[in-house]
Design a protein around this motif. Structure first.
Motif, mmCIF file in Angstrom:
data_model
loop_
_atom_site.group_PDB
_atom_site.id
_atom_site.type_symbol
_atom_site.label_atom_id
_atom_site.label_comp_id
_atom_site.label_asym_id
_atom_site.label_seq_id
_atom_site.Cartn_x
_atom_site.Cartn_y
_atom_site.Cartn_z
ATOM 1 N N ILE A 66 3.214 21.365 14.597
ATOM 2 C CA ILE A 66 3.141 20.703 13.299
ATOM 3 C C ILE A 66 2.703 19.264 13.533
ATOM 4 N N LEU A 67 1.618 18.883 12.882
ATOM 5 C CA LEU A 67 1.092 17.531 12.987
ATOM 6 C C LEU A 67 1.369 16.786 11.686
ATOM 7 N N LYS A 68 1.747 15.526 11.817
ATOM 8 C CA LYS A 68 1.945 14.687 10.634
ATOM 9 C C LYS A 68 0.799 13.693 10.563
ATOM 10 N N GLN A 69 0.078 13.734 9.464
ATOM 11 C CA GLN A 69 -1.045 12.815 9.245
ATOM 12 C C GLN A 69 -0.677 11.900 8.087
ATOM 13 N N THR A 70 -0.830 10.601 8.291
ATOM 14 C CA THR A 70 -0.532 9.663 7.214
ATOM 15 C C THR A 70 -1.802 8.930 6.804
ATOM 16 N N THR A 71 -1.898 8.670 5.523
ATOM 17 C CA THR A 71 -3.026 7.902 4.984
ATOM 18 C C THR A 71 -2.480 6.840 4.041
ATOM 19 N N GLU A 72 -3.197 5.739 3.970
ATOM 20 C CA GLU A 72 -2.840 4.669 3.049
ATOM 21 C C GLU A 72 -3.973 4.491 2.049
ATOM 22 N N SER A 73 -3.609 4.234 0.806
ATOM 23 C CA SER A 73 -4.637 4.048 -0.216
ATOM 24 C C SER A 73 -5.371 2.733 0.033
ATOM 25 N N TYR A 74 -6.628 2.717 -0.343
ATOM 26 C CA TYR A 74 -7.463 1.529 -0.155
ATOM 27 C C TYR A 74 -7.241 0.573 -1.313
ATOM 28 N N GLU A 75 -6.959 -0.661 -0.994
ATOM 29 C CA GLU A 75 -6.799 -1.700 -2.008
ATOM 30 C C GLU A 75 -7.762 -2.835 -1.688
ATOM 31 N N PRO A 76 -8.824 -2.994 -2.465
ATOM 32 C CA PRO A 76 -9.820 -4.033 -2.171
ATOM 33 C C PRO A 76 -9.220 -5.430 -2.074
ATOM 34 N N MET A 119 0.838 -1.191 0.000
ATOM 35 C CA MET A 119 0.000 0.000 0.000
ATOM 36 C C MET A 119 0.876 1.245 0.000
ATOM 37 N N LYS A 120 0.411 2.242 -0.673
ATOM 38 C CA LYS A 120 1.143 3.494 -0.729
ATOM 39 C C LYS A 120 0.705 4.386 0.429
ATOM 40 N N THR A 121 1.671 4.887 1.184
ATOM 41 C CA THR A 121 1.396 5.774 2.309
ATOM 42 C C THR A 121 1.719 7.202 1.908
ATOM 43 N N GLN A 122 0.805 8.123 2.202
ATOM 44 C CA GLN A 122 1.013 9.533 1.912
ATOM 45 C C GLN A 122 1.015 10.299 3.230
ATOM 46 N N ALA A 123 1.966 11.212 3.366
ATOM 47 C CA ALA A 123 2.062 12.024 4.575
ATOM 48 C C ALA A 123 1.667 13.467 4.261
ATOM 49 N N GLU A 124 0.974 14.073 5.201
ATOM 50 C CA GLU A 124 0.587 15.479 5.093
ATOM 51 C C GLU A 124 0.989 16.149 6.404
ATOM 52 N N TYR A 125 1.622 17.290 6.301
ATOM 53 C CA TYR A 125 2.083 18.034 7.472
ATOM 54 C C TYR A 125 1.174 19.244 7.655
ATOM 55 N N ILE A 126 0.541 19.329 8.816
ATOM 56 C CA ILE A 126 -0.440 20.376 9.078
ATOM 57 C C ILE A 126 0.132 21.327 10.120
ATOM 58 N N VAL A 127 0.185 22.603 9.776
ATOM 59 C CA VAL A 127 0.690 23.624 10.692
ATOM 60 C C VAL A 127 -0.505 24.198 11.445
ATOM 61 N N ILE A 128 -0.466 24.086 12.762
ATOM 62 C CA ILE A 128 -1.524 24.582 13.644
ATOM 63 C C ILE A 128 -1.001 25.851 14.335
ATOM 64 N N VAL A 129 -1.755 26.929 14.221
ATOM 65 C CA VAL A 129 -1.381 28.201 14.853
ATOM 66 C C VAL A 129 -2.511 28.617 15.788
ATOM 67 N N ASN A 130 -2.170 28.874 17.033
ATOM 68 C CA ASN A 130 -3.176 29.244 18.043
ATOM 69 C C ASN A 130 -4.299 28.223 18.130
ATOM 70 N N GLY A 131 -3.966 26.946 17.963
ATOM 71 C CA GLY A 131 -4.960 25.892 18.076
ATOM 72 C C GLY A 131 -5.847 25.699 16.863
#
Length: 62
Positions: free
Chosen positions: A44-54, A1-13
């Protein structure tokens, strides 16, 4: 499965911006500091997702 990372910058919550390339994080943090002040609390939060493979799911047909 392919994993994708997204980095989210949170400012003042609150979410400020997200990037998928970690090389761009410093630029976004600099922009947040220029808009809100140098002492602004941020994280900075790191969120990872994996593609769905039936084919990888469990076989419930038995």
């Amino acid at each position: 499965m392919k994993t994708q990372a997204e980095y989210i910058v949170i400012v003042n919550g609150r979410p400020f911006f997200s990037v998928t390339n970690p090389c761009n994080l410093q630029m976004v943090v600099n922009e947040a500091r220029s808009r809100f002040g140098k002492d602004i609390p941020f994280e900075i939060l790191k969120q990872t997702t994996e593609s769905y493979e039936p084919s990888a799911s469990a076989d419930d047909s038995k």
